[in-house]
Design a protein around this motif. Structure first.
Motif, PDB file in Angstrom:
ATOM      1  N   ARG A 152      22.726 -15.967  79.720  1.00 55.78           N
ATOM      2  CA  ARG A 152      22.103 -16.630  78.569  1.00 55.78           C
ATOM      3  C   ARG A 152      22.337 -15.845  77.282  1.00 55.78           C
ATOM      4  NH1 ARG A 152      17.519 -19.807  77.391  1.00 55.78           N
ATOM      5  NH2 ARG A 152      17.446 -19.945  75.129  1.00 55.78           N
ATOM      6  N   GLY A 153      22.253 -14.527  77.382  1.00 52.74           N
ATOM      7  CA  GLY A 153      22.454 -13.703  76.194  1.00 52.74           C
ATOM      8  C   GLY A 153      23.832 -13.928  75.599  1.00 52.74           C
ATOM      9  N   ASN A 193      23.904 -17.321  73.879  1.00 55.80           N
ATOM     10  CA  ASN A 193      23.211 -17.217  72.586  1.00 55.80           C
ATOM     11  C   ASN A 193      24.121 -16.588  71.538  1.00 55.80           C
ATOM     12  OD1 ASN A 193      20.880 -18.242  73.665  1.00 55.80           O
ATOM     13  ND2 ASN A 193      19.888 -16.268  73.963  1.00 55.80           N
ATOM     14  N   ILE A 233      13.036 -26.280  68.597  1.00 56.67           N
ATOM     15  CA  ILE A 233      12.120 -25.143  68.426  1.00 56.67           C
ATOM     16  C   ILE A 233      12.549 -23.937  69.279  1.00 56.67           C
ATOM     17  CG2 ILE A 233       9.729 -24.326  68.659  1.00 56.67           C
ATOM     18  CD1 ILE A 233       8.817 -27.203  68.023  1.00 56.67           C
ATOM     19  N   ALA A 276      13.735 -20.284  67.868  1.00 59.53           N
ATOM     20  CA  ALA A 276      13.130 -19.010  68.292  1.00 59.53           C
ATOM     21  C   ALA A 276      14.217 -18.043  68.746  1.00 59.53           C
ATOM     22  CB  ALA A 276      12.133 -19.267  69.419  1.00 59.53           C
ATOM     23  N   MET A 277      15.224 -18.571  69.433  1.00 60.44           N
ATOM     24  CA  MET A 277      16.350 -17.731  69.852  1.00 60.44           C
ATOM     25  C   MET A 277      17.062 -17.158  68.622  1.00 60.44           C
ATOM     26  SD  MET A 277      19.917 -17.917  69.932  1.00 60.44           S
ATOM     27  CE  MET A 277      20.481 -19.617  69.998  1.00 60.44           C
ATOM     28  N   GLY A 332       7.705 -19.306  74.298  1.00 60.00           N
ATOM     29  CA  GLY A 332       8.177 -19.787  75.604  1.00 60.00           C
ATOM     30  C   GLY A 332       7.149 -19.569  76.694  1.00 60.00           C
ATOM     31  N   TRP A 383      19.151 -23.690  75.535  1.00 60.59           N
ATOM     32  CA  TRP A 383      18.211 -23.690  76.659  1.00 60.59           C
ATOM     33  C   TRP A 383      18.444 -24.893  77.570  1.00 60.59           C
ATOM     34  CZ3 TRP A 383      14.555 -27.569  77.454  1.00 60.59           C
ATOM     35  CH2 TRP A 383      14.271 -28.407  76.377  1.00 60.59           C
ATOM     36  N   GLN A 432      21.529 -24.034  79.684  1.00 61.76           N
ATOM     37  CA  GLN A 432      21.204 -23.097  80.766  1.00 61.76           C
ATOM     38  C   GLN A 432      20.409 -23.797  81.870  1.00 61.76           C
ATOM     39  OE1 GLN A 432      18.550 -19.836  79.957  1.00 61.76           O
ATOM     40  NE2 GLN A 432      19.084 -18.825  81.877  1.00 61.76           N
ATOM     41  N   GLU A 433      19.495 -24.649  81.476  1.00 63.21           N
ATOM     42  CA  GLU A 433      18.702 -25.392  82.457  1.00 63.21           C
ATOM     43  C   GLU A 433      19.620 -26.239  83.345  1.00 63.21           C
ATOM     44  OE1 GLU A 433      16.263 -28.553  80.934  1.00 63.21           O
ATOM     45  OE2 GLU A 433      14.582 -27.985  82.200  1.00 63.21           O
ATOM     46  N   MET A 471      21.565 -24.108  85.773  1.00 63.57           N
ATOM     47  CA  MET A 471      20.739 -23.683  86.921  1.00 63.57           C
ATOM     48  C   MET A 471      20.628 -24.797  87.962  1.00 63.57           C
ATOM     49  SD  MET A 471      17.664 -21.648  85.096  1.00 63.57           S
ATOM     50  CE  MET A 471      16.591 -21.810  86.496  1.00 63.57           C
ATOM     51  N   ILE A 504       6.273 -16.029  80.378  1.00 60.02           N
ATOM     52  CA  ILE A 504       7.006 -16.378  79.161  1.00 60.02           C
ATOM     53  C   ILE A 504       8.493 -16.407  79.519  1.00 60.02           C
ATOM     54  CG2 ILE A 504       7.346 -15.822  76.723  1.00 60.02           C
ATOM     55  CD1 ILE A 504       4.941 -14.025  76.834  1.00 60.02           C
ATOM     56  N   SER A 505       9.160 -17.509  79.177  1.00 57.96           N
ATOM     57  CA  SER A 505      10.567 -17.628  79.595  1.00 57.96           C
ATOM     58  C   SER A 505      11.394 -18.345  78.532  1.00 57.96           C
ATOM     59  CB  SER A 505      10.661 -18.404  80.913  1.00 57.96           C
ATOM     60  OG  SER A 505      10.071 -19.674  80.753  1.00 57.96           O
ATOM     61  N   GLY A 506      12.701 -18.170  78.645  1.00 58.39           N
ATOM     62  CA  GLY A 506      13.619 -18.776  77.667  1.00 58.39           C
ATOM     63  C   GLY A 506      14.011 -20.194  78.033  1.00 58.39           C
ATOM     64  N   ILE A 507      13.680 -20.617  79.257  1.00 59.94           N
ATOM     65  CA  ILE A 507      13.899 -22.021  79.644  1.00 59.94           C
ATOM     66  C   ILE A 507      12.623 -22.501  80.326  1.00 59.94           C
ATOM     67  CG2 ILE A 507      16.408 -21.975  79.937  1.00 59.94           C
ATOM     68  CD1 ILE A 507      15.783 -21.768  82.990  1.00 59.94           C
ATOM     69  N   SER A 519      14.308 -14.688  75.088  1.00 59.26           N
ATOM     70  CA  SER A 519      15.195 -15.789  74.699  1.00 59.26           C
ATOM     71  C   SER A 519      16.629 -15.532  75.159  1.00 59.26           C
ATOM     72  CB  SER A 519      15.139 -16.033  73.192  1.00 59.26           C
ATOM     73  OG  SER A 519      15.570 -14.904  72.500  1.00 59.26           O
ATOM     74  N   ASP A 520      16.892 -14.352  75.713  1.00 57.55           N
ATOM     75  CA  ASP A 520      18.204 -14.082  76.301  1.00 57.55           C
ATOM     76  C   ASP A 520      18.204 -14.369  77.801  1.00 57.55           C
ATOM     77  OD1 ASP A 520      19.586 -13.498  74.080  1.00 57.55           O
ATOM     78  OD2 ASP A 520      19.399 -11.323  74.226  1.00 57.55           O
ATOM     79  N   GLY A 521      17.176 -15.017  78.274  1.00 61.37           N
ATOM     80  CA  GLY A 521      17.177 -15.466  79.667  1.00 61.37           C
ATOM     81  C   GLY A 521      16.280 -14.678  80.607  1.00 61.37           C
TER      82      GLY A 521
END
Lengths: 474, 174
Positions: free
Chosen positions: A26-27, A30, A189, A193-194, A218, A448, A451-452, A455, B37-40, B136-138
């Protein structure tokens, strides 16, 4: 002997093709999205500058001239009182339909390919509606009195007539603009935030993202509220979308004019809106992929392929509705309607009628049936462009050309556009300008959501075949 | 009464985070004292957490009803307040009113859904909060409130379960 490729090679091929099977940390994603926003070449600024100048001249200066001089500088006159302003209004509302179609309908049906480009489509909805608003304000002439449309109590006892299609327009377009803007903002949103988390302190961008991210972290609660809201929006905005273009069609269909008074105008307009909207989405995606850094990872030929299939189905549906509308009017045998239909094909603007059919039907059918062709970004860009030209022609035929022929032959006169051509160019330039600005301010890719999706996807073996499986995560 | 201590444990994946939540329960940490708390959007079922309450659907329904009432007012009441007599036409016809009612109902519902997210999530919130940007980086973070004497024990357990870091949470401006 059958030629079987090794499994690993097939898997690699699948991963290469499908974004959902080719996950990155994810990083890293981003970082790629932020980099795409921050990397701008001189070419970007050159185009941005030229468009700004064009907007200043064609939209604001020319509009100012029209306000000072009056609507006489426009070409609208008897019998075509509705000209390019209304053509552009219908056109831009049509463009705006793609955002909702892609984001809401595909979300409801869980079409996974939608994930990387929902935002790009949603932005088109909001920016398209802004241009539609401009076009209708231009058409008003005395734009400073536009507040008369609003139901505001006043001592002169002026009140909008809510039984008029024009009042329905106000309600429908306002509802659609507000709801599509909210629908754009909500899933944005987490990405804001990211962006906030990845922007250095002390910059204006940090303040911008911090304010707009609203303090989103989150937490479980925040995601639950957001997910619920997005589900409600996805379902509720679909009938709103259908209502908007149906009501726009009723501006015409409610009049007992030849060529307009048709019961099928509602769905015919809606499918036309989707036709031009999808064409515009594919153009935007091709440009974003070709010009913005790292976008080739997120937007792949599979996405053009999937949208291409939708475009083909929509093109066929448009042809069906067009023919349905045409044959019922033609069969009716009304003298003035037959005169009008003949005028469409054989009048001085007949080239536009044939151009409409070529761009909306012949070219999409000739190209989009082929998987390889519809997966080719530059080719599908051209198809999208031609569809939009064809759909603009369609609106031009419906509005000023159809107004040319009426039941009073002594008033027949071909519409000659005036200043409205410049104003139309101005709205187009403003749309592109807004999009370019947005591409540098907000993440165009909903990371997001990507990524969802990644997964949820996996490869599984059934016998010797490796197949893609998708889990239901929500 | 001793003040609770806030710990923030960061995990790289869902599985260890779910295991950690289960272990925290065994250690006596109540579900109300944990927040993920999570990024997704990670569902409650994945983490073995109780379902979250949300008012958003109720607010949406309330907004729809309010919008419908506004539509009724515009379509049926205001024509009587500002009369426009058009020959041969009914004063408050039903078919055109359906359009006004539909648009106002949808507008009311969607605005209240949007506002509902703000109300339920307490947005906007610019006060200092417990957070790390890695989320937010996962990464997945568990925010735990516990009595100070238990903090070390919880930290050890979470580290053993694969937490990348466990530290005392500091409220900071985002």
């Amino acid at each position: 002997m059958a030629d079987h490729k090794p499994h690993t090679s097939h898997e690699e091929h699948l991963r290469e093709q499908h974004l959902m099977l080719d996950p990155m940390p994810r990083g890293k994603m981003n970082e790629m999205v932020m980099e795409s926003m921050h990397t701008t070449s001189w070419k970007f600024w050159l185009v941005f500058g030229l468009l700004s100048a064009l907007v200043a001249y064609a939209l604001f200066y020319k509009w100012g001239v029209m306000i000072l001089e009056g609507l006489g500088v426009a070409g609208v006159n008897r019998p075509s009182y509705w000209g390019i302003f209304l053509v552009n209004t219908v056109f831009w509302i049509g463009i705006s339909h793609a955002g909702t179609f892609i984001s809401a309908i595909l979300r409801v049906f869980k079409a996974e390919f939608r994930r990387p480009f929902t935002r790009a489509a949603e932005l088109m909805t909001t920016f398209g509606l802004i241009q539609a608003g401009f076009s209708i304000f231009m058409h008003m002439g005395r734009v400073w009195l536009s507040y008369w449309l609003m139901p505001i109590p006043n001592e002169r006892q002026l009140w909008p007539n809510f039984h008029s299609p024009l009042s329905w327009d106000l309600l429908a377009i306002t509802t659609y603009l507000l709801s599509s803007t909210m629908y754009l903002f909500l899933p944005l949103i987490p990405d804001l935030a990211m962006a906030r988390d990845r922007t250095p302190d002390g910059t204006w961008q940090k303040v911008f993202y911090r304010v707009l991210a609203l303090g989103f972290r989150g937490t479980e609660g925040e995601w639950t509220h957001l997910r619920n809201a997005l589900n409600i929006f996805a379902f509720a905005i679909i009938p709103v979308m259908f209502s908007v273009h149906t009501i726009v069609s009723w501006d015409f269909a409610m009049a007992t004019r030849p060529g307009w008074n048709s019961t099928i105008f509602g769905p015919y307009f809606v499918i036309g809106a989707l036709h031009s909207g999808m064409g515009a989405v594919v153009m935007v995606l091709a440009v974003v992929r070709g010009t913005m850094k790292n976008m080739k990872y997120f937007i792949r030929p599979e996405h053009f392929e999937a949208i291409g299939k939708l475009m083909l189905i929509i093109s066929m549906s448009w042809a069906y509705f067009f023919f349905n509308d045409y044959i019922v009017q033609w069969y009716g045998g009304d003298k003035w309607t037959k005169e009008l239909l003949h005028w469409h094909e054989a009048g001085p603007m007949g080239w536009m009628w044939f151009g409409m059919l070529i761009c909306n039907v012949a070219i999409p059918w000739a190209i989009l049936w082929n998987k390889k062709w519809r997966s080719t970004p530059w080719l599908i860009f051209i198809v999208g462009l031609l569809i939009n030209v064809g759909m603009w022609f369609e609106r031009y035929i419906i509005v000023p050309i159809s107004l040319t022929i009426n039941r009073m032959p002594f008033t027949w006169r071909l519409y000659q556009p005036g200043i409205e051509v410049w104003l139309g160019i101005g709205t187009l330039a403003f749309f592109i300008l807004l999009y370019m600005a947005a591409s540098r301010l907000i993440p165009l890719i909903p990371v997001w959501e990507v990524q969802e999706g990644q997964m949820a996807h996996s490869l599984r073996k059934y016998g010797r075949e490796t197949v893609v499986t998708v889990s239901e995560l929500e | 009464m001793a003040e609770e201590k806030a710990l923030l444990a960061v995990f790289s994946d869902i599985d260890p985070a779910a295991d950690a939540i289960e272990q925290l329960r065994i250690l006596g940490v109540h579900d109300d004292c944990m927040n993920v708390i999570s990024g997704i959007p990670v569902t409650e079922a994945m983490l073995g957490r109780p379902s979250q309450w949300t008012n958003v659907p109720r607010l949406a329904l309330g907004g729809a009803i309010a919008g419908f009432l506004v539509g009724l007012f515009l379509a049926f009441i205001t024509p009587n307040m500002y009369t426009i007599m058009v020959g041969g036409q009914p004063f408050t016809p039903v078919p055109p009113a359906v359009i006004v009612l539909f648009e106002m109902t949808m507008l009311g519902m969607l605005i209240s859904t949007f506002v509902g997210v703000f109300l339920d999530s307490l947005f906007p919130n610019y006060r200092p909060m417990h957070y790390v940007p890695e989320i937010s980086d996962g990464k997945i973070a568990i925010l735990i409130e516990c009595p100070p004497p238990d903090a070390q024990k919880i930290t050890d357990v979470l580290k053993k379960l694969g937490a990348e870091s466990v530290k005392e949470a500091e409220a900071q401006h985002l």
